[in-house]
Scaffold this motif. Structure first.
Motif, short mmCIF file in Angstrom:
data_model
loop_
_atom_site.label_atom_id
_atom_site.label_comp_id
_atom_site.label_asym_id
_atom_site.label_seq_id
_atom_site.Cartn_x
_atom_site.Cartn_y
_atom_site.Cartn_z
N ILE A 59 -25.12 25.24 2.46
CA ILE A 59 -24.77 24.84 1.82
C ILE A 59 -23.65 25.08 0.45
O ILE A 59 -24.23 24.78 -0.28
CB ILE A 59 -24.26 23.39 2.01
CG1 ILE A 59 -25.08 22.86 3.48
CG2 ILE A 59 -23.46 22.48 1.55
CD1 ILE A 59 -25.08 21.27 3.47
N PRO A 60 -23.17 26.21 0.46
CA PRO A 60 -22.92 26.81 -1.06
C PRO A 60 -21.61 26.20 -1.87
O PRO A 60 -20.41 26.86 -2.04
CB PRO A 60 -22.39 28.13 -0.86
CG PRO A 60 -21.91 27.96 0.42
CD PRO A 60 -22.54 27.31 1.40
N VAL A 61 -22.11 24.66 -1.94
CA VAL A 61 -21.17 23.88 -2.70
C VAL A 61 -21.84 23.50 -4.12
O VAL A 61 -22.94 23.48 -3.88
CB VAL A 61 -20.48 22.26 -1.85
CG1 VAL A 61 -19.89 22.99 -0.53
CG2 VAL A 61 -21.48 21.81 -1.94
N SER A 62 -21.49 23.28 -4.62
CA SER A 62 -21.49 22.99 -6.20
C SER A 62 -22.00 21.21 -6.59
O SER A 62 -20.91 20.50 -5.74
CB SER A 62 -21.10 23.42 -7.63
OG SER A 62 -20.86 24.52 -7.78
N GLY A 63 -22.73 20.91 -6.88
CA GLY A 63 -23.75 19.34 -6.63
C GLY A 63 -23.94 19.20 -5.27
O GLY A 63 -24.10 19.74 -4.87
N ARG A 64 -24.87 17.95 -5.32
CA ARG A 64 -25.74 17.39 -4.13
C ARG A 64 -24.25 16.25 -3.71
O ARG A 64 -23.39 16.29 -3.85
CB ARG A 64 -26.40 15.84 -4.74
CG ARG A 64 -27.10 16.71 -5.52
CD ARG A 64 -28.22 17.58 -4.62
NE ARG A 64 -29.12 18.15 -5.68
CZ ARG A 64 -30.50 18.95 -5.12
NH1 ARG A 64 -30.63 18.65 -3.80
NH2 ARG A 64 -31.36 19.27 -5.87
N VAL A 65 -24.42 16.70 -1.97
CA VAL A 65 -23.47 16.15 -1.32
C VAL A 65 -24.21 14.59 -0.71
O VAL A 65 -25.33 14.37 -0.36
CB VAL A 65 -23.75 17.26 -0.06
CG1 VAL A 65 -22.50 16.59 1.22
CG2 VAL A 65 -23.28 18.53 -0.87
N GLN A 66 -22.91 14.07 -0.16
CA GLN A 66 -23.50 12.06 0.01
C GLN A 66 -23.73 13.13 1.72
O GLN A 66 -24.06 11.61 2.17
CB GLN A 66 -22.09 11.64 -0.53
CG GLN A 66 -22.33 10.41 -0.63
CD GLN A 66 -24.13 10.49 -1.60
OE1 GLN A 66 -23.57 10.34 -2.25
NE2 GLN A 66 -23.71 8.79 -1.07
N VAL A 67 -22.24 13.71 2.36
CA VAL A 67 -22.60 13.87 3.18
C VAL A 67 -21.70 14.55 4.20
O VAL A 67 -21.82 15.92 3.73
CB VAL A 67 -21.92 12.69 5.09
CG1 VAL A 67 -21.52 12.68 5.90
CG2 VAL A 67 -21.58 11.43 4.23
N VAL A 68 -23.68 16.05 5.24
CA VAL A 68 -23.29 16.69 6.09
C VAL A 68 -22.96 16.25 6.82
O VAL A 68 -23.49 16.30 7.86
CB VAL A 68 -24.82 18.02 5.76
CG1 VAL A 68 -24.20 18.75 6.83
CG2 VAL A 68 -24.63 18.17 4.22
N ARG A 69 -21.62 16.64 7.56
CA ARG A 69 -21.35 16.78 9.04
C ARG A 69 -21.86 18.11 9.47
O ARG A 69 -20.93 19.31 9.37
CB ARG A 69 -19.97 15.67 9.47
CG ARG A 69 -20.02 15.48 10.86
CD ARG A 69 -18.63 15.40 11.13
NE ARG A 69 -17.27 16.26 11.19
CZ ARG A 69 -16.07 15.96 11.06
NH1 ARG A 69 -15.75 14.85 11.71
NH2 ARG A 69 -15.38 17.73 11.15
N ALA A 70 -22.70 18.18 10.91
CA ALA A 70 -23.16 19.10 11.25
C ALA A 70 -22.72 19.41 12.59
O ALA A 70 -23.37 19.25 13.74
CB ALA A 70 -24.10 19.78 10.87
N PHE A 71 -21.35 19.03 13.80
CA PHE A 71 -21.41 18.69 14.48
C PHE A 71 -21.35 20.21 15.97
O PHE A 71 -20.72 20.89 15.14
CB PHE A 71 -20.28 18.05 14.78
CG PHE A 71 -20.70 16.85 15.46
CD1 PHE A 71 -20.73 16.41 17.00
CD2 PHE A 71 -21.05 15.14 14.89
CE1 PHE A 71 -20.74 14.92 17.64
CE2 PHE A 71 -21.08 14.57 15.44
CZ PHE A 71 -21.31 13.77 16.65
#
Length: 262
Positions: free
Chosen positions: A101-113
């Protein structure tokens, strides 16, 4: 953020408009509080596939809860990312990547469907921790599977500490038996739907409760499903939420009640 090699494999990437509406309805319903606990929530649609429609829909739906929600579509196939760039707008972007998950900062939701479904079962134990490691406090990973048009779906919810629940969501209008979802269980459970496993017992109990509620069919499938869910609750199954969700064909149970045996 330092670039790293994407972690994962290119999947078939099949998708369709409105396919993930059941999960999105859950994210904007019982889980909406997770978007309200942070400034500018960051949400990732991981493995959105050949067409970015699910990421666009997610962006639109989550912004009904928080107008400042930022959605990032992450895909491992470069051509799919390039094809999506023309849809970028404030709060919606697309990048190449995988389970890291190459994004800056912490993620609130990861949807992997419909992503891990195409992997071997052993990959789940590797992919879950990678995604969990990117979560913000109160963040959530949703690992789910659904049919081609989104009428039969299920997903596991995980926070940073581990799995929390399994949700089953079904279109009630033409439902025959709830265990039709067995073919669409997340990868962590799909091979565990055999006698002796907890998820098998749960689906069997749901089918039995659905059958016992058949006299209520005269009042509609919603009333029948609500009655079946209530029977499970009364029998001691640790269900989340209540009739407001059950009437949608959605039922959520504690992970410990369905987790794979050792």
């Amino acid at each position: 953020m330092r670039k790293v090699k994407p972690v994962g494999l290119v999947t078939r990437g099949t998708t369709a408009p409105n396919r993930l509406r059941r999960c999105d309805r859950w994210l904007t319903g019982p889980q909406a509080w997770r978007l309200r606990t942070v400034d500018r929530p960051l949400v990732v649609d991981l493995g959105y596939g050949r067409h970015p429609v699910t990421a666009v829909e997610l962006h639109h739906r989550l912004r009904t809860v928080r107008r400042d929600t930022e959605v990032v579509g992450v895909e491992i196939e470069p051509a799919r990312v390039a094809d999506a760039l023309h849809l970028q707008r404030p709060g919606l972007s697309f990048v190449r990547g995988g389970f890291e998950i190459p994004v800056s900062g912490r993620v609130q939701v990861v949807r992997a469907f419909n992503v891990l479904r195409q992997y071997d079962e052993a990959h789940v134990a590797q992919a879950w921790p990678r995604m969990q490691a990117r979560l913000a406090p109160d963040g959530l990973v949703v690992d789910g599977t659904c049919d081609e048009i989104g009428r039969v779906a299920s997903w596991v919810a995980l926070d940073a500490g581990g799995p929390l629940s399994l949700t089953v969501s079904l279109r009630l209008a033409d439902l025959t038996t709830p265990s039709v979802v067995a073919e669409r269980l997340p990868k962590a459970l799909i091979h565990r739907n055999v006698p002796g496993e907890r998820v098998h017992a749960f689906l069997a109990a749901l089918d039995e409760a659905w059958e016992r509620a058949s006299p209520l069919s005269a009042y509609g499938s919603r009333q029948r499903f609500i009655s079946a869910a209530r029977a499970l609750h009364d029998a001691g199954w640790p269900l989340h939420d209540g009739p407001a969700r059950w009437r949608m064909g959605e039922i959520t149970v504690d992970w410990d009640a369905v987790r794979p045996g050792s």
